[in-house]
Design a protein around this motif. Structure first.
Motif, PDB file in Angstrom:
ATOM      1  N   ALA B   1       0.840  -1.196   0.000  1.00 27.20           N
ATOM      2  CA  ALA B   1       0.000   0.000   0.000  1.00 27.20           C
ATOM      3  C   ALA B   1       0.871   1.240   0.000  1.00 27.20           C
ATOM      4  N   ALA B   2       0.368   2.290  -0.656  1.00 31.05           N
ATOM      5  CA  ALA B   2       1.121   3.530  -0.710  1.00 31.05           C
ATOM      6  C   ALA B   2       1.193   4.145   0.672  1.00 31.05           C
ATOM      7  N   GLY B   3       2.337   4.755   0.968  1.00 27.77           N
ATOM      8  CA  GLY B   3       2.506   5.423   2.243  1.00 27.77           C
ATOM      9  C   GLY B   3       2.733   6.894   2.041  1.00 27.77           C
ATOM     10  N   VAL B   4       2.936   7.601   3.135  1.00 25.98           N
ATOM     11  CA  VAL B   4       3.265   9.018   3.078  1.00 25.98           C
ATOM     12  C   VAL B   4       4.748   9.148   2.722  1.00 25.98           C
ATOM     13  N   ILE B   5       5.029   9.914   1.696  1.00 23.48           N
ATOM     14  CA  ILE B   5       6.405  10.071   1.221  1.00 23.48           C
ATOM     15  C   ILE B   5       6.926  11.436   1.622  1.00 23.48           C
ATOM     16  N   GLN B   6       8.086  11.438   2.254  1.00 24.02           N
ATOM     17  CA  GLN B   6       8.721  12.701   2.628  1.00 24.02           C
ATOM     18  C   GLN B   6      10.075  12.797   1.937  1.00 24.02           C
ATOM     19  N   SER B   7      10.391  13.989   1.496  1.00 20.90           N
ATOM     20  CA  SER B   7      11.701  14.210   0.907  1.00 20.90           C
ATOM     21  C   SER B   7      12.229  15.582   1.302  1.00 20.90           C
ATOM     22  N   PRO B   8      13.543  15.706   1.435  1.00 19.53           N
ATOM     23  CA  PRO B   8      14.502  14.597   1.411  1.00 19.53           C
ATOM     24  C   PRO B   8      14.480  13.818   2.713  1.00 19.53           C
ATOM     25  N   ARG B   9      15.182  12.745   2.811  1.00 16.52           N
ATOM     26  CA  ARG B   9      15.266  11.983   4.060  1.00 16.52           C
ATOM     27  C   ARG B   9      16.208  12.674   5.041  1.00 16.52           C
ATOM     28  N   HIS B  10      17.269  13.235   4.497  1.00 14.23           N
ATOM     29  CA  HIS B  10      18.243  13.941   5.326  1.00 14.23           C
ATOM     30  C   HIS B  10      18.606  15.261   4.655  1.00 14.23           C
ATOM     31  N   LEU B  11      18.856  16.255   5.486  1.00 12.20           N
ATOM     32  CA  LEU B  11      19.182  17.581   4.965  1.00 12.20           C
ATOM     33  C   LEU B  11      20.118  18.258   5.944  1.00 12.20           C
ATOM     34  N   ILE B  12      21.196  18.784   5.414  1.00 12.35           N
ATOM     35  CA  ILE B  12      22.134  19.539   6.246  1.00 12.35           C
ATOM     36  C   ILE B  12      22.188  20.960   5.715  1.00 12.35           C
ATOM     37  N   LYS B  13      21.967  21.917   6.590  1.00 11.82           N
ATOM     38  CA  LYS B  13      21.964  23.326   6.221  1.00 11.82           C
ATOM     39  C   LYS B  13      22.809  24.105   7.225  1.00 11.82           C
ATOM     40  N   GLU B  14      23.272  25.254   6.791  1.00  7.24           N
ATOM     41  CA  GLU B  14      23.995  26.129   7.691  1.00  7.24           C
ATOM     42  C   GLU B  14      23.023  27.130   8.318  1.00  7.24           C
ATOM     43  N   LYS B  15      23.462  27.701   9.426  1.00  4.90           N
ATOM     44  CA  LYS B  15      22.642  28.727  10.086  1.00  4.90           C
ATOM     45  C   LYS B  15      22.302  29.832   9.104  1.00  4.90           C
ATOM     46  N   ARG B  16      21.112  30.339   9.234  1.00  6.11           N
ATOM     47  CA  ARG B  16      20.583  31.453   8.433  1.00  6.11           C
ATOM     48  C   ARG B  16      20.205  31.047   7.009  1.00  6.11           C
ATOM     49  N   GLU B  17      20.419  29.801   6.660  1.00  8.30           N
ATOM     50  CA  GLU B  17      19.968  29.339   5.347  1.00  8.30           C
ATOM     51  C   GLU B  17      18.470  29.003   5.393  1.00  8.30           C
ATOM     52  N   THR B  18      17.943  28.648   4.220  1.00  9.02           N
ATOM     53  CA  THR B  18      16.553  28.230   4.138  1.00  9.02           C
ATOM     54  C   THR B  18      16.484  26.754   3.767  1.00  9.02           C
ATOM     55  N   ALA B  19      15.368  26.136   4.100  1.00  6.14           N
ATOM     56  CA  ALA B  19      15.159  24.725   3.772  1.00  6.14           C
ATOM     57  C   ALA B  19      13.706  24.517   3.387  1.00  6.14           C
ATOM     58  N   THR B  20      13.486  23.592   2.478  1.00  5.82           N
ATOM     59  CA  THR B  20      12.129  23.233   2.078  1.00  5.82           C
ATOM     60  C   THR B  20      11.967  21.734   2.192  1.00  5.82           C
ATOM     61  N   LEU B  21      10.998  21.331   2.996  1.00  2.92           N
ATOM     62  CA  LEU B  21      10.685  19.917   3.166  1.00  2.92           C
ATOM     63  C   LEU B  21       9.387  19.613   2.437  1.00  2.92           C
ATOM     64  N   LYS B  22       9.352  18.442   1.804  1.00  3.61           N
ATOM     65  CA  LYS B  22       8.178  18.086   1.021  1.00  3.61           C
ATOM     66  C   LYS B  22       7.489  16.843   1.577  1.00  3.61           C
ATOM     67  N   CYS B  23       6.184  16.817   1.397  1.00  3.32           N
ATOM     68  CA  CYS B  23       5.375  15.703   1.895  1.00  3.32           C
ATOM     69  C   CYS B  23       4.336  15.348   0.839  1.00  3.32           C
ATOM     70  N   TYR B  24       4.290  14.074   0.499  1.00  3.33           N
ATOM     71  CA  TYR B  24       3.304  13.586  -0.454  1.00  3.33           C
ATOM     72  C   TYR B  24       2.378  12.619   0.280  1.00  3.33           C
ATOM     73  N   PRO B  25       1.130  13.021   0.490  1.00  4.87           N
ATOM     74  CA  PRO B  25       0.224  12.194   1.289  1.00  4.87           C
ATOM     75  C   PRO B  25      -0.224  10.945   0.541  1.00  4.87           C
ATOM     76  N   ILE B  26      -0.863  10.079   1.265  1.00 11.58           N
ATOM     77  CA  ILE B  26      -1.454   8.899   0.649  1.00 11.58           C
ATOM     78  C   ILE B  26      -2.548   9.359  -0.325  1.00 11.58           C
ATOM     79  N   PRO B  27      -2.647   8.739  -1.485  1.00 17.97           N
ATOM     80  CA  PRO B  27      -3.691   9.137  -2.440  1.00 17.97           C
ATOM     81  C   PRO B  27      -5.076   9.150  -1.815  1.00 17.97           C
ATOM     82  N   ARG B  28      -5.812  10.198  -2.115  1.00 12.69           N
ATOM     83  CA  ARG B  28      -7.172  10.438  -1.628  1.00 12.69           C
ATOM     84  C   ARG B  28      -7.208  10.881  -0.167  1.00 12.69           C
TER      85      ARG B  28
END
Lengths: 113, 116
Positions: B1-28
């Motif tokens: 069965a499809a699950g909730v997909i998150q990307s990326p799995r790991h992210l390293i950023k420096e202070k004052r930078e920006t980050a974008t996390l993504k989430c793809y929910p289960i269909p419907r």
């Protein structure tokens, strides 16, 4: 204020022994209740949940939990613990239509041979 | 069965930078939730969306924003990152129209953000 309390921060049991993890909630009405397990650095796996009906809930991996309204409790039990059960266990609750959960602080379970 | 997909799995950023996390929910699934779990802490609710509209708001810092798009995926945008933002960020989804309503949760595996 709504809250979930797990009184035990860390519990150690011997493999094969029984287990009970405590969870108490404070809500205006009976909330939806959940138990999750988390291995280090991993995601949250749902063990079981209580929405309504039978107060004894069966979950995965041989776990069960009993809802007791009079004690505002939802304790998790397992009759015989396996070494692979060592993990962090979170009790969570939610109420209302929005769906957000409040988690307890977690109980870390260690299993000794 | 499809699950909730998150990307990326790991992210390293420096202070004052920006980050974008993504989430793809289960269909419907029409509802998405974001949680933050600091080291050794319990998950804390940040924000949720239902049918692309903000549904509820928790302890989300003003430096963070989120939205749910027309395809129901969601993004958590984090700016001016601080060391204290280092945490595991979970997304969950549910279908309010289902029998279990908003609480028929499925969590993703999380994104581990490290700010250095």
């Amino acid at each position: 204020a709504q809250s979930v309390t797990q009184p035990d921060i860390h519990i150690t049991v011997s493999e094969g022994a029984s287990l009970e993890l405590r969870c108490n909630y404070s809500y205006g009405a009976t909330p939806y209740l959940f138990w999750y397990v988390q291995s280090p650095g991993q995601g949250l796996q749902l063990l079981l949940k209580y929405f309504s009906g039978d107060t004894l809930v069966q979950g995965i991996k041989g776990f069960e939990a009993e809802f007791k309204r009079s004690q505002s409790s939802f304790n998790l039990r397992k009759p015989s613990v396996h070494w692979s059960d060592a993990a962090e266990y979170f009790c969570a609750a939610g109420a209302g239509s929005q769906g957000n959960l409040i988690f307890g602080k977690g109980t870390k379970l260690s299993v000794k041979p | 069965a499809a699950g909730v997909i998150q990307s990326p799995r790991h992210l390293i950023k420096e202070k004052r930078e920006t980050a974008t996390l993504k989430c793809y929910p289960i269909p419907r699934h029409d509802t998405v939730y974001w949680y933050q779990q600091g080291p050794g802490q319990d998950p804390q609710f940040l924000i949720s969306f239902y049918e692309k509209m903000q549904s509820d708001k928790g302890s989300i810092p003003d430096r963070f924003s989120a939205q749910q798009f027309s395809d129901y995926h969601s993004e958590l945008n984090m700016s001016s990152l601080e060391l204290g933002d280092s945490a595991l960020y979970f997304c969950a989804s549910s279908a309010r129209s289902s029998g279990q309503g908003a609480y028929g949760y499925t969590f993703g595996s999380g994104t581990r953000l490290t700010v250095v």
